[in-house]
Motif scaffolding. Structure first.
Motif, PDB file in Angstrom:
ATOM      1  N   VAL A  13       0.839  -1.204   0.000  1.00 30.75           N
ATOM      2  CA  VAL A  13       0.000   0.000   0.000  1.00 30.75           C
ATOM      3  C   VAL A  13       0.871   1.250   0.000  1.00 30.75           C
ATOM      4  O   VAL A  13       0.653   2.190  -0.782  1.00 30.75           O
ATOM      5  N   LEU A  14       1.889   1.263   0.868  1.00 29.00           N
ATOM      6  CA  LEU A  14       2.795   2.412   0.936  1.00 29.00           C
ATOM      7  C   LEU A  14       3.512   2.623  -0.390  1.00 29.00           C
ATOM      8  O   LEU A  14       3.611   3.747  -0.893  1.00 29.00           O
ATOM      9  N   ALA A  15       4.029   1.539  -0.973  1.00 30.45           N
ATOM     10  CA  ALA A  15       4.759   1.647  -2.238  1.00 30.45           C
ATOM     11  C   ALA A  15       3.845   2.143  -3.345  1.00 30.45           C
ATOM     12  O   ALA A  15       4.237   2.984  -4.165  1.00 30.45           O
ATOM     13  N   GLY A  16       2.614   1.637  -3.382  1.00 33.64           N
ATOM     14  CA  GLY A  16       1.684   2.063  -4.420  1.00 33.64           C
ATOM     15  C   GLY A  16       1.351   3.535  -4.328  1.00 33.64           C
ATOM     16  O   GLY A  16       1.297   4.238  -5.346  1.00 33.64           O
ATOM     17  N   ALA A  27      -4.985   1.727  -4.162  1.00 40.19           N
ATOM     18  CA  ALA A  27      -4.016   1.030  -3.314  1.00 40.19           C
ATOM     19  C   ALA A  27      -4.659   0.539  -2.022  1.00 40.19           C
ATOM     20  O   ALA A  27      -4.396  -0.580  -1.568  1.00 40.19           O
ATOM     21  N   LEU A  28      -5.523   1.377  -1.425  1.00 33.81           N
ATOM     22  CA  LEU A  28      -6.144   1.023  -0.157  1.00 33.81           C
ATOM     23  C   LEU A  28      -7.183  -0.078  -0.288  1.00 33.81           C
ATOM     24  O   LEU A  28      -7.559  -0.709   0.707  1.00 33.81           O
ATOM     25  N   ILE A  29      -7.649  -0.331  -1.502  1.00 32.57           N
ATOM     26  CA  ILE A  29      -8.618  -1.401  -1.719  1.00 32.57           C
ATOM     27  C   ILE A  29      -7.958  -2.657  -2.279  1.00 32.57           C
ATOM     28  O   ILE A  29      -8.137  -3.765  -1.762  1.00 32.57           O
ATOM     29  N   ASP A 344      -2.129   9.833   3.393  1.00 33.59           N
ATOM     30  CA  ASP A 344      -2.811   8.540   3.265  1.00 33.59           C
ATOM     31  C   ASP A 344      -1.903   7.382   3.661  1.00 33.59           C
ATOM     32  O   ASP A 344      -2.307   6.484   4.403  1.00 33.59           O
ATOM     33  N   SER A 345      -0.677   7.388   3.149  1.00 28.93           N
ATOM     34  CA  SER A 345       0.223   6.275   3.451  1.00 28.93           C
ATOM     35  C   SER A 345       0.595   6.253   4.925  1.00 28.93           C
ATOM     36  O   SER A 345       0.720   5.181   5.531  1.00 28.93           O
TER      37      SER A 345
END
Length: 429
Positions: A13-16, A27-29, A344-345
């Motif tokens: 998620v962080l990388a995306g 990314a969060l989904i 967000d990340s």
């Protein structure tokens, strides 16, 4: 195995998000869904997603109607008299102008949007700064300090994200921080005054390019007369804020009713009301979509047990007693973390893990959230390259990002540390 899978999901998620290969919403989904499938939770994913969405729904509704409410108020000129008043009362004194800039930006930032704050405050005051020969970095820094502290408000992005990620009430999370917020705003005013005094001495040494009176008259020419409708709008805002903090209405309900009343008072008629809503809907809907996606992320991570497994493994690595110090060092490092992680990340990827690790050391999760809000995308957001609003600020002020960061980062870091000390004294960190 579950801890490793959870860590890989968080890192994905962080990388995306950080690589900007995918939007935060995707990314969060996507990554939690894949992680849940690999964890053998395919049959339960629907329940986890539904639970996560239900959890964030009240905060998403609050944010949606808060953006629409304050956006409408800005459209009908609620903040214009404040600009005129500040221009008139400062009388060309750089110290007073800097303080007035902080006050104006604080008022405008009631909508919780850094971009709108910058677009209203900077163009309104830049001609005054230029006519007096004042340093544009001072303008950018004064607006940044006000907006940074203002981002702690319950409808500000970081506070909503923190409450969403940790499944907390946004009002319950913010109320203990009210003295901290007041301390931060007072610190910004004092710093602005000191910088303005230094600017006054600099201008006196080199000679000002324009008279103070001429500059003030020029800036005040567009002042509008205060109407009955203006005072009605002020009353509406005060009633909404009072209902919000008193708990008479839920946050979303307060802004819903406030928006309805404001629309009926200011923009009667279907066509005009539709125009106002459509003008501010894109920004509101975009954030709401991210909040619901965050609900999916937290719902899957918590429901599948991945988050707990990662936290347990992380706590086992730390030395004895180290978990209890997480809020302190997190608060101290919160502004530098704004330069490394977008909101967000950090709030959806890193904060839940830190909170779970700290909770195993006996630290309330609220304290970890409070620590993060000392600077991570609050005081730190107006200088962070991780947010587009920073580039908007420097563009409107017509300065270079590097110059803005060198000038403003020490000031914002100082405010963050002052708020941290206050938070420690109050026991909220």
């Amino acid at each position: 195995m579950l801890a490793a899978l959870g860590l890989l999901t968080i890192l994905a998620v962080l990388a995306g998000i950080l690589s900007k290969r995918v939007s935060p919403m995707i990314a969060l989904i996507a990554f939690p869904v894949v992680g849940g499938l690999l964890a053998g939770e395919a049959g339960a994913l629907g329940g986890y997603i539904a639970e996560g969405i239900v959890t964030v729904a009240p905060m998403a509704a609050m944010f949606l109607f808060a953006i629409l409410f304050f956006g409408l108020m800005a459209d009908v000129g609620l903040f214009k008299p404040a600009v005129s008043l500040i221009v008139k009362t400062t009388k060309g004194n750089p110290a007073s102008i800097a303080v007035g800039t902080v006050l104006l930006a604080s008022i405008v930032h009631l909508d919780g949007s850094g971009a709108s704050t910058f677009m209203i405050a900077v163009p309104a005051l830049l001609p005054l700064y230029d006519s007096l020969g004042m340093d544009r970095r001072l303008l950018a820094a004064s607006v940044a300090m006000a907006a940074g502290v203002g981002n702690m408000l319950p409808w500000g992005g970081p506070t909503i994200r923190a409450a969403t990620a940790l499944d907390l009430s946004v009002i319950d999370l913010f109320m203990p921080l009210l003295p901290v917020y007041a301390t931060g705003l007072a610190s910004a005013l004092v710093i602005a005054w000191l910088l303005g005094q230094r600017e006054k001495r600099r201008l006196a040494a080199i000679g000002t390019p324009a008279s103070h009176e001429g500059a003030v008259q020029s800036e005040a020419q567009g002042a509008e007369r205060l109407t009955v409708r203006f005072f009605i709008n002020v009353l509406i805002v005060l009633l909404v804020v009072a209902a919000l903090f008193s708990g008479v209405l839920p946050p979303a309900g307060a802004f819903m009713i406030g928006l309805v009343i404001a629309a009926l008072v200011n923009v009667p008629g279907l066509k005009k009301q539709d125009e106002v809503l459509k003008r501010h809907a894109p920004a509101a809907v975009s954030m709401v979509a991210i909040l619901f996606a965050a609900g999916v992320f937290t719902g899957i991570m918590r429901g599948s047990g991945m988050l707990e497994a990662v936290s347990t493994a992380g706590a086992g690595i730390l030395p004895d007693g180290a978990a209890s110090t997480i809020p302190v060092w997190l608060a101290v490092l919160s502004v530098p973390l704004s330069l490394l992680f977008d909101p967000d990340s950090f709030y959806f990827g890193i904060l839940p893990v830190l909170a779970d690790i700290a909770s195993q050391g006996g630290v309330p999760v609220e304290n970890v959230a409070h620590a993060a809000l000392m600077g991570q995308m609050t005081a730190g957001f107006p200088v962070s390259p991780m947010t587009p609003a920073t580039f908007l600020l420097v563009g409107l002020a017509r300065i270079e990002l590097a110059d803005h960061q060198r000038y403003s980062i020490p000031l914002l870091f100082a405010i963050s540390l002052i708020m941290t000390v206050m938070g420690l004294m109050l026991g909220v960190i």
